[in-house]
Scaffold this active site. Structure first.
Site, PDB file in Angstrom:
ATOM      1  N   GLU A 105     -30.162  -3.026  11.155  1.00  0.00           N
ATOM      2  CA  GLU A 105     -29.924  -4.458  11.424  1.00  0.00           C
ATOM      3  C   GLU A 105     -30.486  -4.856  12.797  1.00  0.00           C
ATOM      4  OE1 GLU A 105     -25.927  -5.848   9.353  1.00  0.00           O
ATOM      5  OE2 GLU A 105     -25.689  -3.866  10.297  1.00  0.00           O
ATOM      6  N   GLU A 125     -23.376   1.074   4.601  1.00  0.00           N
ATOM      7  CA  GLU A 125     -22.019   0.617   4.926  1.00  0.00           C
ATOM      8  C   GLU A 125     -21.065   0.681   3.727  1.00  0.00           C
ATOM      9  OE1 GLU A 125     -24.614  -1.392   8.040  1.00  0.00           O
ATOM     10  OE2 GLU A 125     -24.779  -0.731   5.961  1.00  0.00           O
TER      11      GLU A 125
HETATM   12  N1  T1G Z   1     -20.828   6.413  14.546  1.00  0.00           N
HETATM   13  C1  T1G Z   1     -20.208   7.376  15.264  1.00  0.00           C
HETATM   14  N2  T1G Z   1     -20.516   8.712  15.190  1.00  0.00           N
HETATM   15  C2  T1G Z   1     -21.501   9.045  14.358  1.00  0.00           C
HETATM   16  C3  T1G Z   1     -22.187   8.094  13.553  1.00  0.00           C
HETATM   17  C4  T1G Z   1     -21.820   6.719  13.694  1.00  0.00           C
HETATM   18  N3  T1G Z   1     -22.426   5.757  13.014  1.00  0.00           N
HETATM   19  N4  T1G Z   1     -23.086   8.761  12.800  1.00  0.00           N
HETATM   20  C5  T1G Z   1     -22.975  10.065  13.126  1.00  0.00           C
HETATM   21  N5  T1G Z   1     -22.030  10.240  14.048  1.00  0.00           N
HETATM   22  C6  T1G Z   1     -21.632  11.506  14.673  1.00  0.00           C
HETATM   23  C7  T1G Z   1     -20.954  12.470  13.703  1.00  0.00           C
HETATM   24  O1  T1G Z   1     -19.590  12.218  13.626  1.00  0.00           O
HETATM   25  C8  T1G Z   1     -21.277  13.810  14.338  1.00  0.00           C
HETATM   26  O2  T1G Z   1     -20.387  13.997  15.413  1.00  0.00           O
HETATM   27  C9  T1G Z   1     -22.656  13.601  14.924  1.00  0.00           C
HETATM   28  O3  T1G Z   1     -22.822  12.187  15.056  1.00  0.00           O
HETATM   29  C10 T1G Z   1     -23.761  14.106  14.049  1.00  0.00           C
HETATM   30  O4  T1G Z   1     -23.580  13.585  12.750  1.00  0.00           O
HETATM   31  C11 T1G Z   1     -22.441  -3.412  11.774  1.00  0.00           C
HETATM   32  C12 T1G Z   1     -20.678  -1.683  10.656  1.00  0.00           C
HETATM   33  C13 T1G Z   1     -26.987   9.877  10.824  1.00  0.00           C
HETATM   34  C14 T1G Z   1     -27.479  10.832   8.630  1.00  0.00           C
HETATM   35  O5  T1G Z   1     -22.967   5.113   7.933  1.00  0.00           O
HETATM   36  O6  T1G Z   1     -24.869   9.310   7.814  1.00  0.00           O
HETATM   37  O7  T1G Z   1     -23.442   0.235  11.142  1.00  0.00           O
HETATM   38  O8  T1G Z   1     -19.278  15.990  14.553  1.00  0.00           O
HETATM   39  O9  T1G Z   1     -23.042  15.759  11.638  1.00  0.00           O
HETATM   40  O10 T1G Z   1     -25.827  15.658   9.206  1.00  0.00           O
HETATM   41  O11 T1G Z   1     -23.403  -3.143   9.720  1.00  0.00           O
HETATM   42  O12 T1G Z   1     -24.398  11.230  10.605  1.00  0.00           O
HETATM   43  O13 T1G Z   1     -21.130  16.209  16.199  1.00  0.00           O
HETATM   44  O14 T1G Z   1     -18.938  15.222  16.911  1.00  0.00           O
HETATM   45  O15 T1G Z   1     -23.449  13.667  10.291  1.00  0.00           O
HETATM   46  O16 T1G Z   1     -27.650  15.190  10.881  1.00  0.00           O
HETATM   47  C15 T1G Z   1     -23.504   2.832   9.314  1.00  0.00           C
HETATM   48  C16 T1G Z   1     -23.452   7.529   9.421  1.00  0.00           C
HETATM   49  C17 T1G Z   1     -22.339   2.685  10.207  1.00  0.00           C
HETATM   50  C18 T1G Z   1     -24.458   6.488   9.134  1.00  0.00           C
HETATM   51  C19 T1G Z   1     -26.930  12.310  10.581  1.00  0.00           C
HETATM   52  N6  T1G Z   1     -24.115   4.131   9.527  1.00  0.00           N
HETATM   53  N7  T1G Z   1     -24.037   8.787   9.844  1.00  0.00           N
HETATM   54  O17 T1G Z   1     -26.457  13.317   9.747  1.00  0.00           O
HETATM   55  O18 T1G Z   1     -25.328  14.788  11.519  1.00  0.00           O
HETATM   56  S1  T1G Z   1     -21.488   1.190   9.873  1.00  0.00           S
HETATM   57  C20 T1G Z   1     -23.775   5.178   8.807  1.00  0.00           C
HETATM   58  C21 T1G Z   1     -24.688   9.592   8.964  1.00  0.00           C
HETATM   59  C22 T1G Z   1     -22.484  -0.015  10.540  1.00  0.00           C
HETATM   60  C23 T1G Z   1     -22.985  -2.393  10.779  1.00  0.00           C
HETATM   61  C24 T1G Z   1     -22.033  -1.405  10.276  1.00  0.00           C
HETATM   62  C25 T1G Z   1     -25.148  10.905   9.490  1.00  0.00           C
HETATM   63  C26 T1G Z   1     -26.648  10.929   9.897  1.00  0.00           C
HETATM   64  P1  T1G Z   1     -19.910  15.418  15.791  1.00  0.00           P
HETATM   65  P2  T1G Z   1     -23.785  14.484  11.452  1.00  0.00           P
HETATM   66  P3  T1G Z   1     -26.374  14.835  10.301  1.00  0.00           P
END
Ligand code: T1G
Length: 694
Positions: A105, A125
Site C-alpha cells: 500500500e 490481510e
Molecule cells: N509485523 C510484525 N512482525 C512481523 C511482521 C509484521 N507484519 N511480519 C513478520 N514479522 C516478524 C515475525 O514475527 C518474525 O519475528 C520475523 O518478523 C520474521 O518473520 C494497513 C493492516 C514477511 C513472508 O501479513 O508473512 O499491513 O519470530 O519468521 O518466514 O493494510 O513474516 O523473528 O521475532 O515469518 O521469512 C500484512 C506477515 C500485515 C505479512 C517473512 N502483512 N509476514 O516470512 O519470516 S497487516 C503480512 C509474513 C497490514 C495494512 C495491514 C512473513 C514474511 P521473530 P518470519 P519468513
C-alpha cells in the site's frame, strides 16, 4: 528522523531508506521516520524526485502486526500514504523481498513502482481477519481492475514481480541492483520535470465499469457464505472504490478495517501468526544441529512413504528400509505415487522428480542404513515392534547419527532406553499425511542431547514444517489433548447427546469434522489397542465409557470398515440404529437417564476439556508455553485458526470461568473433571495464558 529511516541524497534525488529488521514492518518508528524524511526532502528545493527503498531482506512486509489492538501512534499509515501520494515531486518506490500488506500500500501511494524480479507483492490481510487498511482497497482496483484486485485481496496470495508488472501494479522490473535502477528512474523523472501520478486519480482498471461491477457481483456471490466477514467487506470496499469519490472510499475502508481489526476472529488470527513463529523459539534453537544430508526411514507404509517423500522434496538423500523385498517394493511404489501426484499438481517438475528419485535408495538390511545422518522409524505403533527396529538401527548407525521415532503415543524414554545411545534418540511425531500436514512434534526425552533436538528442528525447517517442542508423556501435547476431548465427547454421548449432534456442534465451532467423524476417519483400532494396553493401570475411580469398545467388538472400526460411530454411504456418515442401540444399552447398564445438551453446552464442555488438559500439560512442563499448545491444535488437529487455539480460547472464556466450568462438570465424571493444578494460582494472580507465552 528516526533510527529506522535515514535520508540520503544523490544529486537531485532524495532517498528514504527504511532499515528496521527483521522485515521493515511499518511500525511507529518507521512511519515517523518516513514522514519526517518526506517533509525534509520536500522542504529542499534541490530535490526533484524521491525514492523510498529498504535495507535488509525485504521492502516493508506490512504494518507492524504487534501494534494491532493498541492505540496507534501518529502518523497513521493511511495518512502517511496520503502524504506520500500528495507529494508535488515524483516518488518512486523500490521493492525487493516480500512487499506485503501495508508495504505494498505504501508503494501504491508512490507515483512509480520498480521492483527486483525476485520480489513478491501481495495483500494478505484477509489471513489476519482484516482487509488492506491503508488505501489498498481503493488504489489497487484503480490500477488493475476489480477482478484482479479482488483476487489479490481475497486469496491473500502474493504474486511475483513479473506477474505484477503484467497486471499493472508495477512500472518496471529489474534483475539486479535495484537501488541504482530506482535512482536512475527518479533522476529521469526529476530531469524531465515529470509530474507526479497519484493513483487516486488513475482509472486504468476502471475503464470498463460493467466488467468492474460484474467482478464485484461474482465475488459477492462467491463469498456469501464465507465463514469470516473479511472477504465480504473487501468486496464492499472495492465496490466503494467505483461508486465513491476517493476520500470517501478511504473513509469507507477505514471503517471496515476498524470493525474487523477489533473482532475476536482477527485477534485469534494474530495470535496464531505470532504463536506459529514463537514455537520455533525453543532452548535448543541456538544449538548447532548435527549433519543432516542423508535420512533413513524405516517403514514404507503411509507414514514412512510420506516422510520419505517430504525429505526427498527438501533435497535430502533418503534410504527407505523395509523388512522384505515385497514390502520394500510396495514402499518405493508409494513414494513414486506421491511424487507423481506432486508432478500432476504442479508442485514438482518432472526433472525435480527424477532428481529426487535418484536420491532415493532402498534396503531390507539395517546395515543399509549405516551411513544415515538421521534415521526415523515409522513402523506399526507397537512397543515391541518399535524397540526391535531401534535396537537394529542402534547397532549399525554411525556415531553421532540421530535416532528418531515417529511414535504418536509411546514413551520415548522407554524406547530410548533399549538403545546404547539414548542421547541420540528424539521423538519426531509427524501427522498423516506426513508430506502435507505442517505440524511436527519434537519429543524431547530425559536424555536427549540438545544438538539432537536441534537436528530435529533443522529437519522441520528444511521440510517447511511448524515444529513444536514437547516433553514425554502419554500422547505428548496433541494426542493427550485429543484423548481428553474424546473422553468428554463420549461422556456427553453416554449422558444423552446424540453422536451427530456432538459432531455438528463442533463443526459449528469451526472444526472441519466433529470428534466422532474424526475417529471414524482415523480408525478406531489404535485407540482401542491403547485402551486395552492401559486397562491394567487405569484408575478404577475414573468413569469409563465402554461404547467405543462395544463398537470395536462389533467390528465397527470406522470408514475403513464401512461403519464405526456411523454407518457409511460411500464417505458420507449416516446415523446407524445399531449404534443408537449400543449406546442405549450402555446407558441402561449404568442406569443413566439421557439428558438434553444444547450445542453451546456441548461446545463448552469439549473446549473446556481441551483447555484444562492444556493447562495440565503446562503445569507439568510438557509444553514450553500455552501458544505452543495452540500451534499443535491449529496445525495438527483442525482447530479453527480464527479461534487461535484452545489456550487462546480459554483466555477469551476466562481462566476463572474455565476453573468454575470444570468444577461444575465434575458430577459427570469426578476423576476426569479436575481443575488443572495451575489454575488456582492463575485465578488468584489474574494471570492469563497469554501472559505465559514469552
Ligand atoms: N509485523 C510484525 N512482525 C512481523 C511482521 C509484521 N507484519 N511480519 C513478520 N514479522 C516478524 C515475525 O514475527 C518474525 O519475528 C520475523 O518478523 C520474521 O518473520 C494497513 C493492516 C514477511 C513472508 O501479513 O508473512 O499491513 O519470530 O519468521 O518466514 O493494510 O513474516 O523473528 O521475532 O515469518 O521469512 C500484512 C506477515 C500485515 C505479512 C517473512 N502483512 N509476514 O516470512 O519470516 S497487516 C503480512 C509474513 C497490514 C495494512 C495491514 C512473513 C514474511 P521473530 P518470519 P519468513
Amino acid at each position: 528522523m528516526t533510527e529506522a529511516v535515514r535520508l540520503e541524497r544523490d544529486g537531485n534525488v532524495a532517498i528514504l531508506v527504511i532499515d528496521s529488521p527483521p522485515v521493515n514492518a511499518l511500525g511507529a518508528a518507521v512511519r515517523q521516520g518516513l514522514a519526517a524524511g518526506l517533509d525534509r526532502a520536500l522542504a529542499d528545493p534541490g530535490v526533484g524526485a524521491i525514492v523510498i527503498r529498504a535495507e535488509g531482506r525485504t521492502f516493508p512486509a506490512g504494518a507492524d502486526i504487534s501494534e494491532f489492538g493498541k492505540p496507534p501512534a501518529d502518523p497513521w499509515l493511511p495518512d502517511l500514504c496520503n502524504r506520500i501520494e500528495a507529494s508535488p515531486r515524483p516518488v518512486v518506490a523500490a521493492l525487493h523481498g516480500t512487499a506485503l500488506g501495508g508495504g505494498l500500500e505504501l508503494a501504491l501511494a508512490a507515483h512509480w513502482r520498480i521492483a527486483l524480479a525476485s520480489a513478491r507483492v501481495g495483500l494478505p490481510e484477509v489471513s489476519l481477519g482484516i482487509l488492506p487498511g491503508a488505501g489498498g482497497t481503493q488504489r489497487t482496483p484503480r490500477l488493475i481492475g476489480a477482478a484482479a484486485a479482488l483476487d489479490l485481496m481475497i486469496s491473500g496470495q502474493p504474486v511475483g514481480a513479473v506477474q505484477a508488472l503484467a497486471m499493472g501494479l508495477l512500472d518496471e522490473v529489474v534483475e539486479t541492483d535495484l537501488p541504482a535502477a530506482a535512482l536512475a528512474l527518479a533522476q529521469r523523472l526529476a530531469d524531465t520535470g515529470a509530474a507526479p501520478r497519484p493513483v487516486r486519480d488513475r482509472r486504468d482498471g476502471m475503464r470498463d465499469p460493467v466488467a468492474f461491477e460484474a467482478a464485484i457481483a461474482a465475488a459477492r456471490a462467491a463469498q456469501a457464505n464465507a465463514r469470516l466477514p473479511g472477504p465480504r467487506r473487501i468486496v464492499d470496499c472495492v465496490e466503494a472504490a467505483l461508486l465513491l469519490p476517493f476520500d470517501q472510499g478511504l473513509a469507507f475502508e477505514r471503517a471496515a478495517f476498524a470493525e474487523l481489526v477489533a473482532s475476536p476472529e482477527a485477534a485469534g488470527l494474530r495470535h496464531a501468526f505470532f504463536a506459529e513463529r514463537r514455537a520455533a523459539k525453543m532452548p535448543e534453537a541456538a544449538v548447532r544441529p548435527r549433519a543432516l544430508d542423508h535420512v533413513g526411514v524405516v517403514g514404507g507404509g503411509l507414514m514412512g512413504a510420506g516422510i520419505a517423500h517430504a525429505c526427498l522434496g527438501a533435497g535430502l538423500r533418503v534410504t527407505l528400509m523395509e523388512r522384505d523385498r515385497e514390502s520394500l517394493a510396495r514402499g518405493l511404489e508409494r513414494v513414486a505415487k506421491l511424487q507423481q501426484g506432486a508432478v500432476d499438481k504442479g508442485r514438482m517438475t518432472e526433472t525435480q522428480r527424477d532428481a529426487a528419485w535418484d536420491r532415493l535408495s532402498g534396503t531390507t538390511e539395517a546395515a543399509g542404513m549405516a551411513a544415515c545422518d538421521l534415521a526415523i522409524e515409522a513402523v506399526f505403533e507397537d512397543f515391541d515392534v518399535k524397540t526391535e527396529v531401534l535396537r537394529n538401527l542402534d547397532a549399525v548407525l554411525k556415531p553421532g547419527a540421530v535416532l528418531a521415532t515417529n511414535t504418536s503415543y509411546l514413551d520415548v524414554n522407554a524406547l530410548a532406553a533399549v538403545t546404547g545411545r539414548p542421547a541420540d534418540v528424539v521423538g519426531l511425531h509427524f501427522f498423516s499425511p506426513a508430506h502435507v500436514m505442517k505440524l511436527l512434534e519434537i519429543v524431547v526425552g530425559a536424555q536427549t542431547a540438545p544438538d539432537a533436538v536441534a537436528t530435529g528442528l533443522a529437519l522441520a525447517k528444511r521440510l517447511g514444517k511448524v515444529a513444536v517442542r514437547s516433553g514425554v508423556c502419554d500422547g505428548f501435547i496433541g494426542n493427550r489433548i485429543l484423548s481428553a476431548y474424546r473422553q468428554a465427547a463420549e461422556y456427553l454421548v453416554e449422558d444423552g447427546a446424540p453422536i451427530a449432534r456432538v459432531d455438528r456442534a463442533m463443526r459449528g465451532f469451526g472444526m472441519p469434522l466433529g470428534p466422532f467423524e474424526v475417529s471414524d476417519m482415523a480408525g478406531l483400532q489404535i485407540a482401542w489397542a491403547r485402551r486395552k494396553r492401559l486397562a491394567a493401570t487405569r484408575d478404577p475411580a475414573l468413569r469409563y465409557v465402554a461404547i467405543a469398545d462395544r463398537l470395536c467388538e462389533a467390528g465397527r472400526f470406522g470408514q475403513s470398515t464401512g461403519k464405526g460411530w456411523y454407518a457409511y454411504d460411500g464417505r458420507k456418515p449416516v446415523e446407524d440404529p445399531e449404534v443408537t442401540a449400543i449406546v442405549a444399552a450402555e446407558r441402561a447398564a449404568r442406569g443413566i437417564v439421557a439428558q438434553d445438551f444444547s450445542d453451546d453446552e456441548i461446545r463448552t464442555r469439549l473446549l473446556v476439556a481441551m483447555a484444562n488438559e492444556g493447562a495440565r500439560i503446562l503445569a507439568e512442563g510438557i509444553a514450553l508455553r500455552p501458544s505452543d499448545i495452540d500451534v499443535v491444535k491449529l496445525f495438527g488437529y483442525g482447530f479453527p485458526r480464527w479461534e487461535g487455539g484452545p489456550m487462546h480460547w480459554a483466555d477469551r472464556f476466562g481462566v476463572l470461568q474455565l476453573k468454575q466450568a470444570v468444577e461444575r462438570f465434575a458430577p459427570q465424571a469426578p476423576g476426569f473433571w479436575v481443575p488443572a493444578p495451575n489454575l488456582d494460582a492463575m485465578v488468584r494472580n489474574g494471570t492469563r495464558f497469554a501472559d505465559l507465552n514469552d
